[in-house]
Design an enzyme around this catalytic site. Structure first.
Site, PDB file in Angstrom:
ATOM      1  N   ASP A 311       0.853  -1.187   0.000  1.00 61.62           N
ATOM      2  CA  ASP A 311       0.000   0.000   0.000  1.00 61.62           C
ATOM      3  C   ASP A 311       0.884   1.230   0.000  1.00 61.62           C
ATOM      4  OD1 ASP A 311      -2.537  -1.070  -0.035  1.00 61.62           O
ATOM      5  OD2 ASP A 311      -2.383  -1.602   2.083  1.00 61.62           O
ATOM      6  N   GLU A 352      -0.523  18.771   7.153  1.00 64.77           N
ATOM      7  CA  GLU A 352      -0.107  19.615   6.042  1.00 64.77           C
ATOM      8  C   GLU A 352       0.329  20.984   6.574  1.00 64.77           C
ATOM      9  OE1 GLU A 352      -2.896  17.889   6.093  1.00 64.77           O
ATOM     10  OE2 GLU A 352      -2.952  16.627   4.292  1.00 64.77           O
ATOM     11  N   PHE A 382      -9.982  26.185   9.238  1.00 64.68           N
ATOM     12  CA  PHE A 382     -10.449  25.515   8.034  1.00 64.68           C
ATOM     13  C   PHE A 382     -11.866  24.990   8.229  1.00 64.68           C
ATOM     14  CE2 PHE A 382     -11.101  21.728   5.542  1.00 64.68           C
ATOM     15  CZ  PHE A 382     -10.629  22.079   4.285  1.00 64.68           C
ATOM     16  N   GLN A 385     -16.709  24.266   4.151  1.00 65.65           N
ATOM     17  CA  GLN A 385     -17.348  25.187   3.213  1.00 65.65           C
ATOM     18  C   GLN A 385     -16.320  26.104   2.570  1.00 65.65           C
ATOM     19  OE1 GLN A 385     -18.988  24.579   6.308  1.00 65.65           O
ATOM     20  NE2 GLN A 385     -20.204  23.121   5.097  1.00 65.65           N
ATOM     21  N   THR A 386     -15.468  26.719   3.396  1.00 59.63           N
ATOM     22  CA  THR A 386     -14.525  27.691   2.834  1.00 59.63           C
ATOM     23  C   THR A 386     -13.332  26.993   2.185  1.00 59.63           C
ATOM     24  OG1 THR A 386     -13.336  27.846   4.905  1.00 59.63           O
ATOM     25  CG2 THR A 386     -15.128  29.412   4.585  1.00 59.63           C
ATOM     26  N   SER A 389      -7.864  28.142   5.236  1.00 60.06           N
ATOM     27  CA  SER A 389      -7.637  28.632   6.588  1.00 60.06           C
ATOM     28  C   SER A 389      -6.728  29.841   6.476  1.00 60.06           C
ATOM     29  CB  SER A 389      -6.980  27.543   7.438  1.00 60.06           C
ATOM     30  OG  SER A 389      -5.756  27.173   6.863  1.00 60.06           O
ATOM     31  N   LYS A 404      -4.805  30.585   2.937  1.00 52.44           N
ATOM     32  CA  LYS A 404      -4.203  29.540   2.112  1.00 52.44           C
ATOM     33  C   LYS A 404      -5.210  28.391   2.028  1.00 52.44           C
ATOM     34  CE  LYS A 404      -2.156  26.094   4.995  1.00 52.44           C
ATOM     35  NZ  LYS A 404      -2.734  26.367   6.312  1.00 52.44           N
ATOM     36  N   ASP A 536     -10.237  -5.840   2.484  1.00 55.34           N
ATOM     37  CA  ASP A 536      -8.994  -6.482   2.074  1.00 55.34           C
ATOM     38  C   ASP A 536      -9.076  -7.994   2.235  1.00 55.34           C
ATOM     39  OD1 ASP A 536      -7.585  -4.228   1.419  1.00 55.34           O
ATOM     40  OD2 ASP A 536      -6.869  -3.905   3.463  1.00 55.34           O
TER      41      ASP A 536
END
Lengths: 696, 554
Positions: A311, A352, A382, A385-386, A389, A404, A536
């Site tokens: 994977d 991230e 964040f 909808q938007t 952030s 961003k 699986d």
């Protein structure tokens, strides 16, 4: 499908696990009582080669009683030692599992289970009385009575009794984290568990059986090898039995003691004595790495694997996207964009967001600041909808807004705030998408000025370090790696190229995976894979080696033939190596054992017949001191070599991934040529010692 | 020209010829056994014999066909020999006794051609042609058929069918053995070998005495005697007789005929499994073992090792002056390395080393390069064993040509390598342990006597047929015991090989990757050669130590 995110952590020392690896001579001494108990003929008869030695020991003892001499008693004694040494090898191998089994047994519950009967009421029953399908309630502080799936609630569970991992794990109803193991402990909350295992057949029971070796059955290759060894034993039995008539014809009958000694030296006692220890130790090596092989066949199949399905997420990549580069809009510096990106990410706790802060620090030297250090900042978090952030900073010349997020969302924000995204930003976004990455656009608006896009952050799946080398290694061993991912083909190709896998399966559904396995198997290739989700399960069952993650569902664990308690998908590579090492050890010691016979002939045959044909002294190339000491030296060497090779049998011969012909050349040189030469030196040395003893 | 240079040139010429011929012959044989067309003659044979040529047989049916055919052959030949006196062209020879007829019938059906009798004084022309020579063809064709069935099992996948024994038998006889034998017979006649139907001719010798000279259809029997690795001579003196083998050139041609099919079959194997390198590896092992035997025997005989030859100035006892030590050594290595057993000199009179190597050559299991068909299947069985041992050392379940070597295969291989030594050692041990048998058959005392016993049983159980002349084999006991040795030494391995083929054909081949052990190339060739030597060496070293080794070290 989910996979656990576990990066390349060093193997942890498990509190209740026997230390792997090194073999200590002390173990031999501790295992002596078991080894002596194994002299029982009912045990010996299971191993044809050693049974012949056992019979030879009995015969030579009888002969020594009838015709006592130092020589005949020495031979009888050393023949018994040979049998005991072989038993010792097995006992030591088994002993290593025993301690572990004891600690597992301690975790097995004899407590009462709270079985649900009807709406809201429950009764206390012994854990052993639970039936498959029963519902039981387990609350904080209680031990889960048997294997099952959580059908209601969520709880943190301490699984250290089984996995050795002390950090608690979350188990919840539905999804892929619903399986619980009997013997583990609920730390918080309350769950209702549907029992999936019959009493005595729980995962813990199977584990205990496995580490103790009580459920061990000979594996297919081990059976084949035992058959060959039995065949060789018969050949040598014939050669020795018919030697007496030839000797009588030639004019010098041989004593039975010498003939028994010759027979024992010729039959493959070295491998015959170590064969079961090698098998047990191979299983043990897996257990030390926290892998439970539910069938010995699977361990051997692991050595034969041609294709590894891995994977992407969690195995090849870290499993989350990380900021890799910052592309500024025309006329702006990277630092400017990096600062904006960093500020907007300070309160962003997603992986991230954190990776942007890390990148800004590492590449642009921007100190990470706690968002609490910025009293003038209001963070915009964040939302779905938007899809972006950011942060609003009240500066002297007005409000500085930074945003961003996904390209389309941020572009819209720019336009909504009077700006016009420039073409170069659009091009950067497209380029990143095309390379399989994810673009995050960073935009700002100072005061009432029009908003503008300042640059793009390139988020990408980061391949774990060292993966390429491992795949290169696998390729040299003839194993193809196929990356399985849900990503689109574009992204998949980019990562596949970066990681150096041979092939990839993009946008993979369980059906695709199954079809791939079938296709490979139709081409005669053996397939190994890991998995944890219920979807699986069919593929795990179809694969020749299916390693289920312990965090996975019980369906997955049932379907696979191995369970990795650490839930580390990269371990598949180690499992393959262990399977190969097991087979190599068997082959190497068999070759060694047979090659040894040449030297033994040169010791014993001239000793037997030098009285009849003095010219045969020319065959006594080792210049052994007397016929009797020559025969005895060969017998002693034969016994000592078993004990000398116990560490090799338990540890396995050194295995380095290489092309088959290179590996063959190397092992033939060490174990073939070595096996030819070593006994000449060994027997000579023993003869030197014996020549100082009186009575021989 | 010094004898050494002559010997090297002779071997060089032979090797060159074989190298030239084995490619087209090997490819031709592959086409013969792979094709599905029947010639008109073959269709006629099938119709007359009631054979369904389209039937594809399972291994058990194939094995039953081999056994049934051979059983009927033994019965037929036995009857033939027993009623010889009533048949035409018998030259007034009497019928054979029951034990002698049994031994001879088994001997020719098993491709052994052990002759307890003197050919010229026991068998008339009809028996020689219609009985013995027919078996010379079909017994060799049986060997070819079994080898081809085993090769098919590697080439085929997922089937339990190995081909049709009757078709393989007929094609091997009609398309391979007959045409080559016919050509060879013409070449031999051109070289001076006798071919006529005359009875014994009384002639007056130079010394004034009279001698009875027997002519007959010699060249036609001679060519298949060698080509089919049979070895049963028209005369007792076999290829040492000037009517069978008159010149050094016919001698070289005879050796070429002995070796040509065994050395071409690996090419057939490579073609049929679709990987010529596999055939090259097999032929390389065979050629190395054969070359080593030639070298050692030539060295021993040309040097005249041992006290008596040293005194006599050369080891020429039992050798023909027209072949010399080199031509005799080359013939000896080739006839014992294949299961031929024809001789142009007397191995019993060889030096201890030279004679010992001819004995060892047979004990290797006749794989250097072995009898027609038998050499290839014997070597492939040993290759399976080598693959199993060494395959483990690369960390995979061993596989040969993609076929996994599991418990069934290993069991069959173990039984195969057990059969011949069991028959040989037990047979020889019974004779050695029974003083009456020793007195009746063994001419020389001590180590050489044991060599004679071992040689007789090695020759019978390996279906070679050559003998140490000092061993009187024509006693009822030896006729019976050696007959049993030949029978089991031939058909037990054949059944095991066919069972192995059955277990392999059904498998789907595993993939060949960089992780699979290559079964071509020098490492594998060395390994397989080593396995052949070690298996035989470990089994027979104790017995050999008391016989040729004790003699040689004196």
């Amino acid at each position: 499908m989910t996979t656990t995110v576990r990066t390349h952590q060093p193997t942890r020392a498990h509190p209740n696990r026997v230390r792997a690896g090194a073999f200590e001579p002390r173990q031999l001494w501790h295992s002596l009582p078991q080894a002596l108990a194994k002299l029982d003929p009912r045990h010996q008869v299971r191993y044809p080669v050693m049974f012949v030695v056992w019979v030879g020991s009995v015969a030579s003892t009888v002969l020594a009683v009838l015709h006592p001499s130092v020589f005949s008693w020495s031979i009888a004694a050393w023949l018994w030692v040979t049998v005991v040494f072989a038993n010792l090898a097995e006992s030591v191998a088994e002993g290593r599992g025993k301690a572990q089994a004891d600690s597992l047994r301690a975790a097995r519950t004899h407590t009462l289970a709270r079985r649900v009967i009807g709406e809201g009421s429950e009764e206390a029953v012994p854990a052993t009385a639970l039936q498959v399908g029963d519902l039981v309630v387990v609350e904080a502080g209680e031990v889960i009575p048997s294997d099952g799936d959580v059908v209601e609630g969520i709880a943190s569970v301490d699984e250290s009794a089984v996995t050795g991992e002390s950090a608690p794990v979350i188990r919840e109803s539905g999804g892929d984290r619903s399986a619980v193991t009997g013997g583990t402990k609920v730390l918080s909350d309350r769950i209702v568990v549907r029992i999936t295992a019959r009493a005595g057949e729980t995962f813990l029971d199977r584990m205990i059986g496995l580490v103790e070796g009580s459920t061990r059955q000979k594996t297919p290759n081990e059976v084949a090898l035992s058959l060959l060894l039995s065949g060789l034993t018969l050949v040598f039995l014939l050669a020795v039995v018919t030697l007496q008539p030839f000797a009588v014809y030639s004019g010098q009958a041989q004593s039975l003691t010498v003939l028994v000694a010759l027979l024992v030296c010729l039959i493959p006692t070295t491998i015959g004595g170590l064969l079961s220890a090698i098998g047990i130790a191979g299983m043990d090596r897996l257990i030390q790495r926290n892998v439970m092989a539910l069938s010995g066949r699977a361990v051997e199949a692991a050595g034969d694997v041609d294709v590894l399905l891995l994977d992407k997420t969690g195995t090849i990549t870290f499993g989350n996207r990380q900021a890799a580069e910052i592309i500024p809009a025309e006329g702006l510096s990277e630092e400017k964009v990096a600062e904006a990106a960093q500020l907007s990410s300070l309160a962003d706790e997603t992986p991230e967001g954190r990776s942007i802060v890390v990148l800004a620090k590492e590449r642009y030297g921007m100190r990470a600041r706690f968002h609490t250090q910025l009293p003038n900042a209001t963070f915009v978090s964040f939302t779905a909808q938007t899809r972006m952030s950011g942060v609003d900073l009240s500066e002297r010349d007005g409000l500085w807004q930074i945003r961003k997020g996904a390209a389309s969302a941020v572009m819209k924000w720019v336009r909504d705030n009077g700006g016009h995204p420039t073409a170069d930003v659009g091009r950067a976004v497209d380029a990143i998408s095309a390379s399989g990455g994810t673009p995050l656009v960073v935009a700002e608006r100072l005061g009432e000025a029009p908003a503008r896009a300042v640059g793009v952050v390139h988020l990408k799946d980061v391949v774990k370090p060292g993966m390429r080398q491992r795949f290169d290694e696998l390729r040299r061993m003839g194993i193809r790696t196929v990356m399985i991912t849900g990503d689109n083909a574009l992204t998949a190709r980019a990562i596949a190229e970066e990681a150096g896998v041979d092939d990839f399966l993009a946008e993979a559904t369980p059906e695709d995976k199954m079809a791939l396995i079938r296709r490979e198997q139709a081409g005669g290739r053996l397939v190994a894979m890991t998995g944890d989700g219920t979807n699986d399960a069919p593929a795990l069952a179809q694969a020749d080696v299916g390693v289920a993650m312990n965090t996975g569902t019980s369906a997955a664990k049932e379907a696979g033939n191995m369970v990795d308690l650490d839930s580390d998908p990269t371990k598949l590579i180690e499992i393959v190596a262990i399977g190969k090492q097991l087979l190599i050890t068997r082959g190497a010691l068999t070759t060694f054992s047979i090659a040894n016979d040449v030297a033994k002939y040169f010791a014993i045959i001239p000793a037997m017949f030098v009285g009849l044909y003095p010219q045969l002294e020319q065959l006594n190339v080792m210049r052994l001191s007397s016929p009797q000491s020559a025969v005895l030296a060969a017998v002693i060497f034969n016994a000592l070599i078993i004990i000398a090779l116990v560490p090799v049998a338990l540890r396995g011969v050194r295995y380095r991934p290489a092309h088959a012909s290179a590996m063959l050349r190397r092992n033939l040189l060490i174990y073939g040529l070595g096996g030819l030469v070593a006994p000449f030196a060994g027997i000579k040395l023993i003869d030197l010692v014996l020549s100082f003893l009186p009575g021989l | 020209m010094s004898p050494v240079v002559a010997a090297v040139l002779q071997v060089g010429l032979l090797v060159g010829l074989l190298a030239l011929v084995h490619v087209p012959l090997g490819d031709y044989m592959a086409r013969v056994f792979a094709g599905d067309r029947h010639t008109r003659v073959e269709r006629l044979v099938y119709r007359v014999a009631g054979i369904d040529a389209g039937a594809d047989q399972r291994w058990s049916v194939y094995a039953r066909s081999v056994l049934a055919f051979s059983f009927v052959s033994v019965l037929g030949l036995y009857a033939f020999l027993r009623v010889q006196e009533h048949l035409p062209l018998s030259l007034g020879m009497p019928a054979m006794g029951s034990d002698g007829a049994w031994n001879t019938a088994v001997s020719f059906v098993t491709n052994t051609n052990w002759q307890w009798y003197s050919g010229e004084s026991a068998a008339g022309h009809l028996v020689q042609m219609a009985g013995l020579t027919v078996q010379n063809f079909v017994s060799a064709a049986v060997g070819l058929a079994v080898a081809v069935a085993l090769v098919r099992s590697f080439a085929r996948t997922g089937t339990d069918r190995l081909g049709n024994f009757w078709v393989d038998l007929v094609r091997g006889t009609l398309r391979i053995l007959l045409p080559i034998a016919a050509l060879a017979a013409v070449a031999l006649i051109a070289g001076g070998v006798v071919q006529n139907f005359t009875g014994p001719t009384e002639i007056t010798t130079l010394a004034g005495g009279t001698q009875s000279m027997v002519g007959g259809p010699i060249a036609s029997q001679e060519s298949i005697k060698l080509l089919g690795t049979n070895g049963g001579g028209f005369f007792n003196a076999n290829s040492a007789h000037p009517f069978e083998n008159p010149t050094a050139w016919t001698n070289l041609l005879q050796i070429f005929l002995i070796l040509v099919i065994p050395f071409s079959l690996p090419r057939t194997f490579g073609q049929m499994v679709g990987d010529r390198r596999q055939g090259v590896a097999i032929v390389a092992v065979m050629a190395s073992l054969w070359g080593a035997a030639v070298a050692v025997i030539s060295w021993a005989e040309m040097r005249g090792l041992g006290a008596v030859p040293q005194l006599a100035g050369g080891a020429m006892e039992g050798k023909e002056a027209r072949f010399g030590a080199a031509g005799s050594a080359l013939f000896a290595a080739s006839t014992t390395g294949t299961s031929t057993g024809a001789v142009n000199s007397f191995h019993d009179s060889f030096t201890a080393v030279g004679g010992g190597v001819t004995l060892l050559n047979m004990m290797l299991g006749e794989v250097a390069p072995g009898g027609v068909g038998a050499g290839l299947y014997g070597m492939l069985v040993l290759a399976v064993l080598a693959v199993f041992l060494a395959g483990l050392m690369v960390g995979r379940t061993p596989q040969y040509l993609g076929k996994k070597i599991g418990r069934t295969q290993v069991t069959l291989v173990a039984l195969y390598i057990l059969t011949m030594p069991a028959l040989l050692l037990v047979g020889a041990a019974i004779t050695a342990a029974t003083p009456a048998l020793v007195d009746a058959s063994v001419q020389d005392p001590g180590a050489h006597g044991l060599s004679e016993i071992l040689y007789a049983y090695a020759s019978a159980t390996n279906n070679n047929g050559s003998a140490f002349a000092g061993f009187a084999a024509g006693t009822p006991y030896q006729n019976t015991a050696l007959g049993l040795g030949m029978l089991f030494g031939r058909f037990v391995p054949i059944v095991l090989v066919l069972a192995l083929a059955g277990s392999l054909a059904g498998q789907r081949p595993g993939a060949t990757t960089a992780g699979t052990m290559p079964t071509h190339g020098p490492v594998f060739v060395g390994l397989l050669g080593f396995v052949v030597l070690v298996v035989a060496g470990l089994t027979f070293f104790p017995a050999l130590a008391l016989a040729p080794i004790a003699e040689a070290l004196l």
